[in-house]
Design a protein around this motif. Structure first.
Motif, PDB file in Angstrom:
ATOM      1  N   MET A  57      70.223  56.427   6.096  1.00 44.73           N
ATOM      2  CA  MET A  57      70.427  55.872   4.765  1.00 44.73           C
ATOM      3  C   MET A  57      69.581  56.576   3.716  1.00 44.73           C
ATOM      4  O   MET A  57      69.576  56.174   2.559  1.00 44.73           O
ATOM      5  CB  MET A  57      70.076  54.394   4.759  1.00 44.73           C
ATOM      6  CG  MET A  57      71.062  53.559   5.510  1.00 44.73           C
ATOM      7  SD  MET A  57      70.766  51.854   5.186  1.00 44.73           S
ATOM      8  CE  MET A  57      71.953  51.107   6.260  1.00 44.73           C
ATOM      9  N   SER A  77      68.492  60.004   1.507  1.00 47.64           N
ATOM     10  CA  SER A  77      69.189  61.182   0.977  1.00 47.64           C
ATOM     11  C   SER A  77      68.722  62.413   1.738  1.00 47.64           C
ATOM     12  O   SER A  77      67.751  62.381   2.497  1.00 47.64           O
ATOM     13  CB  SER A  77      68.894  61.344  -0.502  1.00 47.64           C
ATOM     14  OG  SER A  77      67.625  61.921  -0.678  1.00 47.64           O
ATOM     15  N   ALA A  78      69.438  63.522   1.532  1.00 48.26           N
ATOM     16  CA  ALA A  78      69.121  64.758   2.247  1.00 48.26           C
ATOM     17  C   ALA A  78      67.632  65.099   2.134  1.00 48.26           C
ATOM     18  O   ALA A  78      66.967  65.374   3.131  1.00 48.26           O
ATOM     19  CB  ALA A  78      69.981  65.890   1.704  1.00 48.26           C
ATOM     20  N   GLY A  79      67.122  65.068   0.915  1.00 57.17           N
ATOM     21  CA  GLY A  79      65.733  65.455   0.704  1.00 57.17           C
ATOM     22  C   GLY A  79      64.755  64.461   1.303  1.00 57.17           C
ATOM     23  O   GLY A  79      63.705  64.836   1.820  1.00 57.17           O
ATOM     24  N   GLN A  80      65.110  63.192   1.268  1.00 57.09           N
ATOM     25  CA  GLN A  80      64.206  62.195   1.832  1.00 57.09           C
ATOM     26  C   GLN A  80      64.091  62.361   3.342  1.00 57.09           C
ATOM     27  O   GLN A  80      63.017  62.216   3.921  1.00 57.09           O
ATOM     28  CB  GLN A  80      64.700  60.791   1.475  1.00 57.09           C
ATOM     29  CG  GLN A  80      64.483  60.464   0.004  1.00 57.09           C
ATOM     30  CD  GLN A  80      65.192  59.190  -0.424  1.00 57.09           C
ATOM     31  OE1 GLN A  80      66.218  58.819   0.142  1.00 57.09           O
ATOM     32  NE2 GLN A  80      64.651  58.527  -1.420  1.00 57.09           N
TER      33      GLN A  80
END
Ligand code: HEM
Ligand code: ATP
Ligand code: ATP
Ligand code: MG
Ligand code: MG
Lengths: 208, 66, 221, 258, 221, 208
Positions: free
Chosen positions: F131, F133-136
């Motif tokens: 859940m 984001s890509a960067g997280q």
């Protein structure tokens, strides 16, 4: 100039969190919308909304002044969307992947070999794509930008894993597309280097 | 020679179907495998040649780019 | 039509590249069939009696499991996402998938059916009925399996979830198909069962492709 | 110790040497194999006496028994190659696995088909689910599994290693096949010729059988040489010697065409 | 030991999050079992006769298919790559996976066995033997399935390839397990078969984890 | 200063193509090896060789002067490798993922909440990673760099999908690691912004 894509009071909720609220913008021909923001700010979520892949919590998206849901088919015909995933099948060769997209959109490159060659894939045209490096796969996927006639491009971090040289080439191509009346919506964590005639920057804030 | 005539031989004491079926499929399969392996060997060489040719093409392309 | 042809071509290219996708289900089918005599005991009388059911259960499992990965790759690599965003080709894409799935799993099953007849000791007449039921039934199997694959595409739970969803739908098919074969074995008329199979097939042909398209859309959204 | 004992083998583990060695051996092996095979089979088919019980149908023995025994022999050699390849990281041994697997699969298929064709007149049925027959069928599936697994990987070298591991694990099936006739009471014949002390078979039938056995073994060797050469080419195609070799061949064949 | 405990904890957390991973195989098992009476015809005499084999075939398929995804996620997201690069924990990781796989698929099968007995009309004694064979056999099933999953991890061919590879190895198990149950049903001694099952188990326990570790290494390298 | 990692006449072949040949370098404590090159040049392939995940076609890698194969166990203990894939399980939460890596390396953060918070993941600690984001997700994976004591880091494009702010933070952390005698090998298409005391740049050429 007529407004091609517009957002009105858009808001987006993922799980329990409001990513953004009351977002507005208007894009007309020749303009870029450059969406920035920290990781998790909601850039990808916004792009998926704009591409009609999910629907907003509130507000609406207008395409040539009409709500997206009313002109879905027409909108889809005008749209080219490339997300985080590159949309190429790893078992097919670069040529076969291009042929697939050509078949779907009835638009094909004049000379696929020449196109792939100009993207630095000369000699790799008929190798299954899983054998290409991360950046080379991305190049195959982006090749579509060179033979599509669709005016509206929505691109999620198109520069990932590309080397500097190809990024420059891609930005040149963006400029060309804009000059011919196209519209581009894109996100990137890298700064844009080319000088765009009409660039709208949209900074999404990371909210909690 | 265990048989008195060719006809006898072909009849195999009434077991012709089974005996000749066995020998037939055996040799067919073995020949098939031989042929397949030969062809594979050949096509690998051709692939290698095609790759060499492609290398040439790429080199030329790179020259032109520069 | 041109589009459909090149989509079919793409699927065939994929099958050509991944030969395992149609060879493995076939071998799996034969393997599962050979499990039964081993587990149940090899008396020919008994085997002949339960053969129709066995063939159909094995066919069902192998078609079902072979469909599992049908959309996975395209989903994972974002092809479906872009298809849904660009609407045009989605329906052709779906029908092309279904056709090629049947070509690559149903047809081979029909082709090896003589071998099955030998292994399970079926006589010529039973084999004929088997072929007819397979010709009518495997397209339905393919249709339903593709539907299952589309529904579970994003769930990423492997074949077992798909099996759970689709098995209940298969059951009527199983009953009529093995019913036809049993009737034939006891020299009873079996055209009734075949008619029902045909009805299933037409019904599924009309509805399933639409359902699959809808399932793909929902999975991406 | 192992290292020094097999040091003399080292040059043959060098792909280029092995490639040429196989190339040189191939015609002799193939010729010998054809000769012994045909000798054994024609002798068995035409000259040895009919069996007093089975009549002429027993002549299937001259292909059934050699192919059945060497189907297992091929599996053992494949597994040994796999073991050497994995433990000592000798790449030609790994390649040999893929070279042997299809041959073994074909031998197994022959054993199954000839067995079935023999079973029909003898037992009145093409197929029964008895232990030996079933375990031989399982052997076929194992071969197919090894081949399928090796082909399932995008990187051929990785596929071969993984398939080698499977080949080693599958060895457990060999004793099951061999002893199945003793462990379960089955329709299938018990050991007749592999009983070393006193074969319970007449010499006039035994000799052609032994010659056919030798023929199948030689054929196995010859085909392995042939297929190993292909594997070497596949995995060494970036080497200059392969490039030269292939180029030279291409030139000469072009000249022939001209 | 501390490491092993926290690895087990991780696996249990995953099972807790993805309940489908252990519920689905169970339902699949019951569904496949219920296919047989439908496909074969419900005569109780016949059913009772073939019941041992059926239970074992269904168990085998469901354990096998449930193992399919065991390493897929960890492989795709690079966990295994990093485990192999960092060596230390690989073996503990493997054993934790195996244990939890058995806990999540073998044990539930044993627990629902009374239900099976009712469905297939087994009497109390047969049920007891069934439980014993399941206790001895399902760990072997798990071990082999995990091996299959590890071998095919990078192959990305779905459950069917894994089935192809591992089913031949299962067959001896199937023969002895259903043999024991048949012997029990006809009041013959069956300790011999059980001893063989035990031997299989010990053998597999000793060798399979090592083979799995090796398979993981190869799949990454 | 003693040499920690060295390559001697390394060469790598993928399929039929020689990616690089006769590659040499020597790295001692406090040094960074920054590998650059066009898409498909062979950067990732080189990193996998260095991490011991595949073996070179020719040449050898020396760790403290001994060939890698001889000291594999010891080498693995000293190594932290993060590849293109981030190595986190998407079904587990950030905390659970950290706990997993802690268990394997017996090194844990003093206060995981605090660590994740400092990486901008406050409030997202116990949400399954898919859940994020890509960067997280990338951030969760990189969190390990903040509590490991391993000296040798091999990182393949660590900056992908990170925003500028986190890239700066990460580079700060690199400097710290180098100052304490660590060694870093990394690739990136983005220029490094921090000033590294001892930076060895290695440019791989795209060869055919
Ligand atoms: C499909 C059916 C059959 C299969 C799969 C089969 C398989 C085998 C195998 C695997 C062996 C080698 C065993 C070993 O070396 O341990 C063998 C040997 C043999 N088979 Fe068959 N067989 C079949 C049918 C038959 C039939 C119908 C007969 C004759 C009535 C027969 C007669 C023999 C004999 C005489 C041997 C040599 C035994 C020895 O000396 O060890 N087989 N068979
Ligand atoms: N799985 C593979 N099988 C075969 N060849 C491969 C494979 N992966 C990569 N290659 C080949 O190796 C070359 C180098 O790939 P690599 O991933 O090392 O490049 P890279 O320098 O990391 O590129 P990028 O900047 O795009 O990540 C590629 O050109 C490709 O042709
Ligand atoms: N599949 C999902 N389910 C639930 N929530 C999600 C999901 N994907 C993303 N989110 C939430 O939505 C927020 C925004 O995600 P999004 O992917 O739009 O961010 P982004 O701006 O594209 O970030 P990045 O720069 O890292 O790509 C994230 O903070 C995350 O918490
Ligand atoms: Mg994003
Ligand atoms: Mg890379």
């Amino acid at each position: 100039m007529s407004i091609i894509l517009a957002a009105e009071a858009l808001s987006c909720v993922r799980q329990d969190r409001v990513l953004f609220e009351n977002l507005n913008f208007q894009l007309s021909a020749g303009q870029v919308l450059y969406i920035q923001g920290k990781n998790g700010a909601g850039k990808s979520s916004l792009l998926r909304l704009l591409a009609g892949l999910s629907s907003p919590e509130d507000g609406q998206i207008l395409f040539h002044g009409k709500p997206l849901s009313a002109v879905a088919e027409h909108f889809a015909e005008q749209l080219l969307f490339i997300g985080h995933q590159s949309g190429i099948h790893p078992q097919l060769t670069a040529l076969q992947n291009l042929a697939f997209w050509s078949a779907l959109t009835a638009q094909q490159p004049a000379d696929p070999y020449q196109l792939l060659g100009s993207l630095g894939l000369a000699g790799l045209e008929d190798i299954p794509c899983f054998m290409l490096s991360a950046g080379q796969q991305r190049r195959v996927s982006l090749a579509r930008l060179w033979f599509t006639t669709k005016p509206l491009w929505i691109l999620d971090e198109p520069f990932t894993s590309l080397d500097q040289q190809l990024i420059a080439k891609l930005e040149q191509h963006f400029l060309q597309h804009l000059a011919s009346g196209g519209v581009i919506v894109l996100t990137s964590h890298q700064a844009l280097s080319a000088s765009y005639p009409e660039l709208q920057a949209l900074e999404l804030e990371y909210r909690w | 020679m265990a048989f008195t005539s060719w006809a006898d031989f072909w009849q195999m004491g009434g077991y012709a179907l089974f005996v000749w079926l066995s020998f037939g499929t055996t040799y067919a399969l073995l020949l098939g495998l031989w042929w397949y392996s030969k062809r594979q060997h050949h096509s690998i060489q051709q692939q290698i040649r095609a790759k060499a040719a492609r290398e040439q093409r790429v080199r030329q392309h790179q020259e032109r780019e520069k | 039509m041109v589009m459909w042809r090149s989509l079919i071509k793409r699927e065939l290219q994929l099958l050509g590249r991944q030969k395992a996708d149609w060879l493995n289900p076939l071998v799996f089918f034969l393997l599962v069939l050979s499990l039964f005599p081993l587990g149940i005991g090899p008396e020919p009388g008994m085997l002949k009696q339960i053969a129709p059911g066995l063939v159909w259960i094995a066919a069902l499992l192998s078609v079902l499991l072979s469909a599992e990965r049908l959309f996975k790759d395209d989903y994972r690599y974002g092809v479906i996402e872009q298809l849904v965003a660009g609407r045009e080709g989605l329906f052709s894409y779906v029908t092309a998938k279904i056709c090629c799935h049947w070509l690559s799993t149903g047809v081979p099953l029909i082709l090896v059916s003589p071998l099955i007849a030998v292994l399970l000791g079926l006589n010529f007449d039973s084999w004929q009925v088997l072929v007819v039921t397979l010709v009518l039934g495997t397209p339905v199997l393919s249709l339903l399996s593709v539907l299952g694959a589309a529904l579970t595409m994003a769930a990423d739970k492997g074949g077992i979830l798909q099996a759970l969803i689709i098995l209940p739908l298969y059951i009527p098919l199983l009953i009529f198909a093995s019913g036809a074969m049993e009737a034939a074995a006891t020299a009873l008329p079996y055209t009734g069962q075949l008619a029902v199979l045909l009805a299933f097939l037409l019904f599924a042909l009309a509805l399933v492709p639409l359902a699959v398209r809808q399932a793909l859309r929902m999975n991406v959204g | 110790m192992w290292g020094s004992m097999f040091r003399w083998l080292d040059p043959y583990a060098k792909p280029e040497t092995l490639y040429h060695l196989c190339g040189r051996l191939l015609p002799y092996l193939m010729g010998l194999a054809l000769f012994t095979l045909l000798l054994g089979n024609i002798w068995g088919l035409a000259f040895s006496p009919a069996d007093y019980q089975q009549g002429d149908s027993y002549r299937i023995i001259y292909i059934h028994v050699p192919s059945a025994i060497w189907s297992m022999g091929a599996y053992s050699s494949m597994a040994i190659a796999a073991f050497i390849g994995l433990v000592w990281q000798i790449r030609v041994a790994q390649w040999a696995v893929l070279a042997i697997a299809p041959i073994g699969a074909v031998y197994t298929a022959i054993a199954l088909i000839t067995g079935a064709a023999w079973g029909k007149p003898m037992w009145g049925t093409w197929w029964v689910w008895d232990a030996r027959l079933t375990s031989e069928l399982v052997l076929l599936f194992l071969y197919l599994g090894v081949i399928a697994l090796a082909g399932a990987f995008s990187e051929a070298a990785r596929g071969i290693k993984v398939a080698s591991l499977l080949a080693i694990v599958g060895v457990v099936n060999l004793p099951i096949i061999h002893f199945s006739v003793e462990w379960w009471n089955t329709l299938h014949q018990g050991a007749t010729i592999t009983k070393f002390a006193k074969p319970s078979i007449d010499p006039s039938m035994l000799w052609p059988l032994l010659i056919s056995l030798l023929g199948f073994a030689l054929l196995l060797a010859a085909l392995t040489c042939l297929r190993l050469r292909s594997q070497i080419l596949i995995f060494e195609q970036h080497r200059p010697w392969v490039r030269q070799l292939v180029d030279a061949k291409g030139d000469s064949s072009q000249k022939e065409q001209n």
